[in-house]
Design an enzyme around this catalytic site. Structure first.
Site, PDB file in Angstrom:
ATOM      1  N   ASN A 168      -6.141  -5.095  -5.464  1.00  0.00           N
ATOM      2  CA  ASN A 168      -7.272  -4.452  -5.057  1.00  0.00           C
ATOM      3  C   ASN A 168      -7.047  -3.161  -4.881  1.00  0.00           C
ATOM      4  O   ASN A 168      -7.965  -2.205  -4.760  1.00  0.00           O
ATOM      5  CB  ASN A 168      -7.335  -5.221  -3.638  1.00  0.00           C
ATOM      6  N   ASP A 170       0.995  -1.222  -0.017  1.00  0.00           N
ATOM      7  CA  ASP A 170      -0.022  -0.121   0.008  1.00  0.00           C
ATOM      8  C   ASP A 170       0.802   1.157   0.070  1.00  0.00           C
ATOM      9  O   ASP A 170       2.024   1.019   0.431  1.00  0.00           O
ATOM     10  CB  ASP A 170      -0.991   0.040   1.241  1.00  0.00           C
ATOM     11  N   THR A 207     -17.096   1.170   3.098  1.00  0.00           N
ATOM     12  CA  THR A 207     -15.604   1.252   3.671  1.00  0.00           C
ATOM     13  C   THR A 207     -15.095   2.776   3.907  1.00  0.00           C
ATOM     14  O   THR A 207     -15.835   3.759   3.626  1.00  0.00           O
ATOM     15  CB  THR A 207     -14.451   0.881   2.530  1.00  0.00           C
ATOM     16  N   TYR A 248     -14.709   6.138 -13.544  1.00  0.00           N
ATOM     17  CA  TYR A 248     -14.538   5.002 -12.793  1.00  0.00           C
ATOM     18  C   TYR A 248     -15.076   3.679 -13.407  1.00  0.00           C
ATOM     19  O   TYR A 248     -14.427   2.667 -13.401  1.00  0.00           O
ATOM     20  CB  TYR A 248     -15.282   5.385 -11.419  1.00  0.00           C
ATOM     21  N   LYS A 250     -13.295  -0.024 -14.451  1.00  0.00           N
ATOM     22  CA  LYS A 250     -13.589  -1.210 -13.915  1.00  0.00           C
ATOM     23  C   LYS A 250     -14.032  -2.100 -15.168  1.00  0.00           C
ATOM     24  O   LYS A 250     -13.597  -3.332 -14.992  1.00  0.00           O
ATOM     25  CB  LYS A 250     -14.606  -1.073 -12.741  1.00  0.00           C
ATOM     26  N   ASP A 283       3.719   1.979  -4.363  1.00  0.00           N
ATOM     27  CA  ASP A 283       2.639   2.827  -5.480  1.00  0.00           C
ATOM     28  C   ASP A 283       2.595   2.091  -6.449  1.00  0.00           C
ATOM     29  O   ASP A 283       3.368   1.922  -7.493  1.00  0.00           O
ATOM     30  CB  ASP A 283       3.174   4.184  -5.362  1.00  0.00           C
ATOM     31  N   VAL A 284       1.088   1.601  -6.601  1.00  0.00           N
ATOM     32  CA  VAL A 284       1.172   0.708  -7.784  1.00  0.00           C
ATOM     33  C   VAL A 284       1.222   1.721  -9.246  1.00  0.00           C
ATOM     34  O   VAL A 284       1.208   0.895 -10.330  1.00  0.00           O
ATOM     35  CB  VAL A 284      -0.165  -0.165  -7.688  1.00  0.00           C
TER      36      VAL A 284
HETATM   37  P1  NAD Z   1     -10.171   2.215   0.785  1.00  0.00           P
HETATM   38  O1  NAD Z   1      -9.881   3.742  -0.008  1.00  0.00           O
HETATM   39  O2  NAD Z   1     -10.772   1.972   1.827  1.00  0.00           O
HETATM   40  O3  NAD Z   1      -8.899   1.590   0.446  1.00  0.00           O
HETATM   41  C1  NAD Z   1      -8.198   1.615  -0.720  1.00  0.00           C
HETATM   42  C2  NAD Z   1      -6.567   1.292  -0.434  1.00  0.00           C
HETATM   43  O4  NAD Z   1      -5.903   1.460  -1.807  1.00  0.00           O
HETATM   44  C3  NAD Z   1      -5.952   2.566   0.509  1.00  0.00           C
HETATM   45  O5  NAD Z   1      -5.494   1.801   1.702  1.00  0.00           O
HETATM   46  C4  NAD Z   1      -5.116   3.187  -0.228  1.00  0.00           C
HETATM   47  O6  NAD Z   1      -3.952   3.823   0.459  1.00  0.00           O
HETATM   48  C5  NAD Z   1      -4.914   2.253  -1.216  1.00  0.00           C
HETATM   49  N1  NAD Z   1      -4.299   2.864  -2.721  1.00  0.00           N
HETATM   50  C6  NAD Z   1      -4.967   3.861  -3.250  1.00  0.00           C
HETATM   51  N2  NAD Z   1      -3.891   4.088  -4.431  1.00  0.00           N
HETATM   52  C7  NAD Z   1      -2.785   3.294  -4.236  1.00  0.00           C
HETATM   53  C8  NAD Z   1      -1.546   3.189  -5.081  1.00  0.00           C
HETATM   54  N3  NAD Z   1      -1.283   4.144  -6.140  1.00  0.00           N
HETATM   55  N4  NAD Z   1      -0.669   2.401  -4.578  1.00  0.00           N
HETATM   56  C9  NAD Z   1      -0.899   1.404  -3.534  1.00  0.00           C
HETATM   57  N5  NAD Z   1      -1.977   1.491  -2.926  1.00  0.00           N
HETATM   58  C10 NAD Z   1      -3.020   2.440  -3.095  1.00  0.00           C
HETATM   59  O7  NAD Z   1     -11.164   1.829  -0.513  1.00  0.00           O
HETATM   60  P2  NAD Z   1     -12.179   0.267  -0.531  1.00  0.00           P
HETATM   61  O8  NAD Z   1     -13.429   0.749  -0.667  1.00  0.00           O
HETATM   62  O9  NAD Z   1     -11.656  -0.785   0.249  1.00  0.00           O
HETATM   63  O10 NAD Z   1     -11.666  -0.165  -1.935  1.00  0.00           O
HETATM   64  C11 NAD Z   1     -10.801  -1.291  -2.476  1.00  0.00           C
HETATM   65  C12 NAD Z   1     -11.177  -1.430  -3.979  1.00  0.00           C
HETATM   66  O11 NAD Z   1     -12.637  -1.871  -4.051  1.00  0.00           O
HETATM   67  C13 NAD Z   1     -10.793  -0.641  -5.202  1.00  0.00           C
HETATM   68  O12 NAD Z   1     -10.292  -0.867  -6.175  1.00  0.00           O
HETATM   69  C14 NAD Z   1     -12.335   0.008  -5.185  1.00  0.00           C
HETATM   70  O13 NAD Z   1     -12.275   0.169  -6.655  1.00  0.00           O
HETATM   71  C15 NAD Z   1     -13.185  -1.499  -5.133  1.00  0.00           C
HETATM   72  N6  NAD Z   1     -14.548  -1.380  -4.947  1.00  0.00           N
HETATM   73  C16 NAD Z   1     -14.973  -0.512  -3.851  1.00  0.00           C
HETATM   74  C17 NAD Z   1     -16.349  -0.208  -3.530  1.00  0.00           C
HETATM   75  C18 NAD Z   1     -16.832   0.437  -2.512  1.00  0.00           C
HETATM   76  O14 NAD Z   1     -17.926   0.738  -2.457  1.00  0.00           O
HETATM   77  N7  NAD Z   1     -16.132   0.583  -1.489  1.00  0.00           N
HETATM   78  C19 NAD Z   1     -17.319  -0.991  -4.493  1.00  0.00           C
HETATM   79  C20 NAD Z   1     -16.732  -1.505  -5.737  1.00  0.00           C
HETATM   80  C21 NAD Z   1     -15.153  -1.999  -5.859  1.00  0.00           C
END
Ligand code: NAD
Length: 251
Positions: A80, A37, A180, A145, A149, A53-54
């Site tokens: 993720n 992360d 989240t 977005y 996806k 950093d991805v």
């Molecule tokens: P979150 O913001 O709680 O967690 C995301 C994490 O990704 C964070 O810890 C952040 O630091 C890390 N991150 C972001 N950019 C980064 C980078 N460049 N390099 C490394 N780490 C990085 O979000 P979440 O809700 O847990 O989302 C996680 C995944 O689930 C995402 O891919 C999101 O698109 C997907 N998603 C979320 C939802 C929702 O409603 N929360 C729904 C569908 C899909």
């Protein structure tokens, strides 16, 4: 339950939300886990945090090698990490398009190609990508977005085809709105956070938001040897939002 004992998993974006719930569940099930992360300061004890950093190839390669060294290999990769974007196609400029696609799509390519060599040495190799209902349903004000996806869904299928004969399974999960920190940030920015939360809950036939723990269960299933014949699938964890068409309540 320790059915995943001896397995090693790398979870990107594992410091928060869905990724953190997934990393915790892997540990509960006996796996070794590294969380990659960009922000690892708050990663809880028991999880190995590796700053990454991805969107930066050198950072990804370094972090993957550190994680694989610490875990003794990699059996499972959970792609993720992701960022959000809102607006219609009119609203995001080129820089924003490049930034979001760079993290959500190219990020998966960077981490996957860095991990592939390790996965090829595993006899239980699996990749799980966190996709979204935005890949399969038209949502308002989510043009960028959703495009990102949609690409994750297509990439999941292409990777599944490319690597099935190497014994590497590739699947994705498609969550609807999950409770989240990400969604909490969106609600905080809304004019009326209570009404916004109610609207999001109502959009899902179950009448509530999905929990991060529920998505984690789906990810860990797809990653586990129990899903040995499952590859190239998108598992919806969406409270029925994609597939169900309900009549108004009471009718
Ligand atoms: P979150 O913001 O709680 O967690 C995301 C994490 O990704 C964070 O810890 C952040 O630091 C890390 N991150 C972001 N950019 C980064 C980078 N460049 N390099 C490394 N780490 C990085 O979000 P979440 O809700 O847990 O989302 C996680 C995944 O689930 C995402 O891919 C999101 O698109 C997907 N998603 C979320 C939802 C929702 O409603 N929360 C729904 C569908 C899909």
């Amino acid at each position: 339950m320790s059915d995943l004992a001896g397995m090693s998993a790398v979870v990107t974006g594992g410091a928060s939300g869905i990724g953190l719930a997934t990393a915790r569940l892997f540990v509960e099930r006996g796996a070794w886990v590294a969380v990659l992360d960009r922000d690892v300061d708050a990663v809880p004890d028991g999880l190995r945090g590796v700053r990454c950093d991805v969107s930066d190839d050198a950072s990804v390669r370094r972090a993957v090698d550190v994680a694989a060294g610490a875990l003794g290999g990699v059996d499972v990769l959970v792609n993720n990490a992701g960022v959000g974007a809102s607006g219609t196609v009119q609203d995001n400029d080129d820089a924003e398009w490049h930034r979001v696609l760079d993290v959500n799509v190219v990020g998966i390519a960077r981490v996957s190609r860095a991990v592939l060599g390790y996965l090829r040495r595993s006899d239980r190799a699996a990749v799980v990508n966190t996709c979204s209902i935005a890949a399969t349903a038209g949502l308002t004000r989510r043009a960028l977005y959703s495009a990102s996806k949609g690409a994750v869904l297509a990439l999941t299928l292409a990777m599944a085809a490319d690597h099935v004969r190497e014994g590497i399974r590739v699947n994705c999960v498609n969550p609807a709105t999950v409770d989240t920190p990400w969604v909490q940030r969106l609600l905080n920015d809304a004019e009326d956070p209570v009404a916004e939360r109610a609207a999001l809950q109502e959009r899902q036939p179950t009448g509530r938001l999905v929990t991060a723990a529920e998505v984690a269960q789906a990810i860990v299933y797809l990653a586990s040897p129990a899903a040995g014949s499952v590859t190239g699938t998108a598992l919806a964890v969406d409270g029925g939002m994609q597939g169900l068409r309900l009549r108004p309540a009471g009718t």
